[in-house]
Design an enzyme around this catalytic site. Sequence first.
Site, mmCIF file in Angstrom:
data_model
loop_
_atom_site.group_PDB
_atom_site.id
_atom_site.type_symbol
_atom_site.label_atom_id
_atom_site.label_comp_id
_atom_site.label_asym_id
_atom_site.label_seq_id
_atom_site.Cartn_x
_atom_site.Cartn_y
_atom_site.Cartn_z
ATOM 1 N N ASP A 119 0.891 -1.199 -0.001
ATOM 2 C CA ASP A 119 0.233 -0.136 0.098
ATOM 3 C C ASP A 119 1.010 1.291 -0.026
ATOM 4 O OD1 ASP A 119 -2.811 0.949 0.247
ATOM 5 O OD2 ASP A 119 -1.792 2.164 1.814
ATOM 6 N N GLU A 121 0.773 5.483 0.530
ATOM 7 C CA GLU A 121 0.036 7.057 0.759
ATOM 8 C C GLU A 121 0.736 7.986 0.119
ATOM 9 O OE1 GLU A 121 -2.581 7.125 2.360
ATOM 10 O OE2 GLU A 121 -2.356 4.878 3.058
ATOM 11 N N HIS A 272 -6.099 4.749 5.949
ATOM 12 C CA HIS A 272 -5.138 5.450 5.175
ATOM 13 C C HIS A 272 -3.722 5.839 5.678
ATOM 14 C CE1 HIS A 272 -8.736 6.130 2.773
ATOM 15 N NE2 HIS A 272 -9.328 6.621 3.497
ATOM 16 N N ASP A 277 -3.302 -0.307 6.296
ATOM 17 C CA ASP A 277 -4.164 -0.785 5.513
ATOM 18 C C ASP A 277 -3.643 -2.194 4.769
ATOM 19 O OD1 ASP A 277 -5.651 1.290 5.258
ATOM 20 O OD2 ASP A 277 -4.811 2.294 3.519
#
Length: 319
Positions: A119, A121, A272, A277
């Site tokens: 994941d 960000e 998030h 995540d």
Amino acid sequence: MCISISQVSRFRFNLFGGGSSCCERVHGWFKNNSTPKLLDIRASSVNSKSRWVRRNVSTTTQGSRSKTKSSVLGGAVPVTRIVDADSTTKIQQQPFGNLQQRLAENKDLSKLITVIVSDLETTGLHRVKERIIEIAAQDLAGGENSTFQTLINPGVPILNASIHGIRNDMVCRPEVPRMEEMIPIFLRYVQSRQKPGGYVMIVAHNGKTFDFQFLINEFNRCSYEIPHNWLFFDSLPLARESMKSVDSTVKPKASLSALGDYYNLTRDGEAHRALSDVILLSQVFQRLTIDLKLSLSDLVLRSYTTSDLTAAMAKNKKA
């Protein structure tokens, strides 16, 4: 170029004890009832000189874990196996054709594929102009050093901290690496999880249109090539397919948070944030494969190569 992990400014590995057995069909998440330890490696100053120190950092793991063992990736893997130039050359010289089809037909596929859930960000939604500010990954086989996480200094202001909670002061620190410093370390982590002579499948939710595009663009920007033995898998289509089978009369809710609620999973950390995540998606992904009765071969056939993704990106750019 191979860079020692002691040269990166700050990252974390989760240490999970033990692995899980390997078979062809996916049967749930690896058992983990213990509290994992995080290895925190960062620079400190002693007598005005920088040195590297290790600190054990405890963390709390919450949520249910399936007692059935994962068959996506199997048991223990070699610790810190670095692919040398000769190995990379051999991979590149293989006749590719339809790589996914050839792999899917391999009877020993479980001995070749490493599945890593990931994941990102970012500072925003634009795949070229915005930057990655956090990355996390987890090898579904479990075992020592199976999880990777780090913040990244994007070199640009973060204007969307309200979404993920990552502020400028958190990344604008000497110990937080920039992307060009982080990529060699991430490559080292992935290669340490890779099975000898095998392939790596990177899984992300909405990866085809978001995570993978960011990753490809950042590798290109920093003049790195994505290894030719990487495959990419977007779990979002699986989620939509599974949720549609539950109730075809309504538009399926296929976000990661909605899937966590559907499977009654407890999130470990804030939404998030990359590591939170990843941990949730690791559980969701295995439940999706069970619900849809997908084998590892099925997953390979639904995966993408880097060239598949770059071709799709180029096509979208022209549209």
